[in-house]
Motif scaffolding. Structure first.
Motif, PDB file in Angstrom:
ATOM      1  N   ARG A  51       0.813  -1.218   0.000  1.00 15.36           N
ATOM      2  CA  ARG A  51       0.000   0.000   0.000  1.00 15.36           C
ATOM      3  C   ARG A  51       0.850   1.274   0.000  1.00 15.36           C
ATOM      4  NH1 ARG A  51      -2.338  -4.120   1.899  1.00 15.36           N
ATOM      5  NH2 ARG A  51      -4.602  -4.412   1.871  1.00 15.36           N
ATOM      6  N   CYS A  53       3.032   2.467   2.164  1.00  8.72           N
ATOM      7  CA  CYS A  53       2.980   3.190   3.433  1.00  8.72           C
ATOM      8  C   CYS A  53       4.363   3.227   4.067  1.00  8.72           C
ATOM      9  CB  CYS A  53       2.007   2.516   4.394  1.00  8.72           C
ATOM     10  SG  CYS A  53       0.270   2.614   3.900  1.00  8.72           S
ATOM     11  N   ALA A 155      -0.166   4.686   7.855  1.00  5.56           N
ATOM     12  CA  ALA A 155      -1.386   3.953   8.178  1.00  5.56           C
ATOM     13  C   ALA A 155      -1.633   4.037   9.684  1.00  5.56           C
ATOM     14  CB  ALA A 155      -1.267   2.496   7.736  1.00  5.56           C
ATOM     15  N   ASP A 157      -4.523   2.400  12.774  1.00  7.31           N
ATOM     16  CA  ASP A 157      -5.748   1.643  13.044  1.00  7.31           C
ATOM     17  C   ASP A 157      -6.780   2.486  13.776  1.00  7.31           C
ATOM     18  OD1 ASP A 157      -4.501   1.688  15.533  1.00  7.31           O
ATOM     19  OD2 ASP A 157      -4.501  -0.486  15.815  1.00  7.31           O
ATOM     20  N   HIS A 158      -6.335   3.431  14.595  1.00  6.47           N
ATOM     21  CA  HIS A 158      -7.228   4.374  15.278  1.00  6.47           C
ATOM     22  C   HIS A 158      -6.504   5.710  15.412  1.00  6.47           C
ATOM     23  CE1 HIS A 158     -10.068   1.240  16.399  1.00  6.47           C
ATOM     24  NE2 HIS A 158      -9.104   0.548  16.950  1.00  6.47           N
ATOM     25  N   VAL A 175      -3.757   7.108   6.386  1.00  2.27           N
ATOM     26  CA  VAL A 175      -4.559   6.168   5.608  1.00  2.27           C
ATOM     27  C   VAL A 175      -4.986   5.031   6.530  1.00  2.27           C
ATOM     28  CG1 VAL A 175      -3.404   6.753   3.439  1.00  2.27           C
ATOM     29  CG2 VAL A 175      -2.535   4.866   4.828  1.00  2.27           C
ATOM     30  N   ASP A 176      -5.922   4.236   6.067  1.00  2.17           N
ATOM     31  CA  ASP A 176      -6.458   3.151   6.890  1.00  2.17           C
ATOM     32  C   ASP A 176      -5.372   2.142   7.250  1.00  2.17           C
ATOM     33  OD1 ASP A 176      -8.453   1.336   8.075  1.00  2.17           O
ATOM     34  OD2 ASP A 176      -7.992   0.092   6.320  1.00  2.17           O
ATOM     35  N   GLN A 178      -6.279  -0.497   9.659  1.00  2.00           N
ATOM     36  CA  GLN A 178      -6.919  -1.732  10.111  1.00  2.00           C
ATOM     37  C   GLN A 178      -6.974  -2.766   8.993  1.00  2.00           C
ATOM     38  OE1 GLN A 178      -7.628  -2.295  13.265  1.00  2.00           O
ATOM     39  NE2 GLN A 178      -8.332  -4.383  12.876  1.00  2.00           N
ATOM     40  N   GLY A 179      -7.219  -2.308   7.763  1.00  2.00           N
ATOM     41  CA  GLY A 179      -7.292  -3.235   6.638  1.00  2.00           C
ATOM     42  C   GLY A 179      -6.036  -4.059   6.455  1.00  2.00           C
TER      43      GLY A 179
END
Length: 425
Positions: A51, A53, A155, A157-158, A175-176, A178-179
């Motif tokens: 991704r 990251c 990235a 997660d929270h 960016v996300d 958790q995915g």
């Protein structure tokens, strides 16, 4: 605290077997925890690299554990953002731990440095939340600049609004996260399966003690406590829900256990949702009959439908089948039970319930997604059967491993012969 400090629970499980007389699964061999940590971190970093990251910022204690093998006050830090980790796609991991907890990760080869966490959640920061969030963001941005090679994509997660805004002001693109973590967690190594095998054995020891303790006059809470006690005594950690119900409280599902007294002839259903040794989940459901009387025809019919659903769906599950494709060929539920159906046909399981989630065909339009069941996934096959307006319901669930060649059972706790229709006995 490193996972490597977990004890070998096999002798205690064997004693529980002898005491309870249950048909429990044999524990797999002891896992190589250093090899396990390297595998999990490698999978996470591969997802981050795919991704583009620079790294991932982790607050979820389950994700921190997956990436580093370090644990500390997991349940408490699920609702207090007092512990987090920066995991670069390439470079040293920095763990930010709670006050006075630096020593808990000593000896973990995954963690290069432990720093004090900066509290910018309201409980820890109060009116200084914005100030602390800026101080926190400066430290995170510095790590991204140092190890991202010019890449500012981080990235997470929270991340609450104040922190996200502070990072954006410093040129960090969130960016996300958790995915990629969920996709990394989806495929288990042999060492992870060994951990899960111990969790399942602990869980089934607790289920046996529950079965032996079930008698007319016991309360739901008292019966449920046997699973908790067994889990803690044998090296487990916590139980995620309170899903045990009896009699008329079994329909509809999702009623939490309470002080209701269980009576002879009633059904008692439960869903373990147990986080056992090494932090791995054993998610198994059974329904018992209280007392020594004969089950009613309605009870046997409902139980037979639930038994048929999970066994049919296990037979139809195979490596390489798509989530949507499976939903199309899954066992057809009777119309009288469909409104009370469970939320999913199959879901992943690892350090907790996780990706993938395969819903009913009728639910795909508003809640389903595409994906593929792959070898190395561990999943739970679910059933809840309760007729609309009916008095009782039945909850069953099996935990299985998807292999290159088919399906292997991970949960082997016996079903209730007194409730099985003659054709299944």
């Amino acid at each position: 605290m490193p996972d490597s400090t977990a004890a070998d629970v096999r002798p205690s499980i064997k004693r529980a077997r002898k005491t309870q007389g249950a048909g429990l699964t044999d524990c797999a061999g002891q896992p190589d925890m250093k090899r396990l940590r390297a595998y999990r971190l490698g999978r996470l970093r591969a997802e981050l690299a795919a991704r583009d990251c620079a790294g991932v910022l982790l607050y979820d204690p389950i994700n921190i554990r997956y990436a580093t093998g370090s644990r500390n006050m997991a349940v408490w830090t699920m609702h207090n953002a007092a512990r987090y980790a920066f995991v670069p796609t390439e470079g040293p991991i920095v763990l930010f731990d709670f006050h006075g907890c630096d020593h808990l990760s000593a000896g973990l080869e995954t963690i290069a440095e432990v720093r004090p966490a900066v509290s910018w959640y309201f409980f820890g920061a109060g009116p200084r939340l914005a100030e602390n969030a800026k101080r926190w963001a400066n430290e995170i941005a510095e790590l991204v600049r140092a190890h991202g090679g010019g890449n500012r994509r981080l990235a997470a997660d929270h991340c609450d609004p104040a922190g996200a805004a502070a990072l954006a002001d410093l040129g960090i693109e969130l960016v996300d996260g958790q995915g990629p973590v969920e996709l990394a967690r989806a495929i288990k190594s042999e060492d992870e399966l060994a951990c899960m095998g111990q969790a399942v054995s602990v869980c089934e020891a607790g289920m046996a003690r529950m079965r032996d303790a079930l008698r007319p006059g016991i309360t739901e809470n008292e019966l449920w406590s046997h699973l908790h006690q067994t889990n803690i005594a044998l090296g487990g950690e916590w139980i995620e829900t309170r899903l045990l119900a009896s009699g008329g409280r079994t329909n509809p599902w999702f009623q939490e256990c309470g002080d209701r007294i269980i009576r002879a002839g009633e059904l008692v259903g439960f869903d373990t949702d147990l986080i056992g040794p090494f932090g791995y989940c054993a998610d198994i459901s059974r329904t018992y009959l209280c007392g020594h009387g004969r089950a009613s025809e309605t009870q046997r019919r409902l139980y037979g439908l639930a038994y048929e659903q999970i066994h049919t769906n296990i037979e139809r599950l195979r490596p390489g089948i798509g989530l949507r494709e499976f939903a199309e060929i899954a066992w057809e539920m009777p119309e009288s039970c469909f409104p009370n159906r469970y939320s999913t046909l199959i879901h992943g399981v690892g350090l907790a319930d996780e990706y993938p989630f395969c819903g009913y065909r009728e639910d795909f339009a508003h809640g389903g997604y595409d994906g593929v069941f792959q070898p190395g996934m561990t999943v739970c096959v679910e059933s809840y059967i309760g007729e609309v307006g009916g008095e009782e319901g039945v909850k069953l669930e099996q935990q299985v491993l998807i292999t290159d060649h088919g399906i292997e059972l991970l949960s082997t706790f016996p079903f209730e012969e007194a409730l099985l229709p003659a054709r299944w006995v």
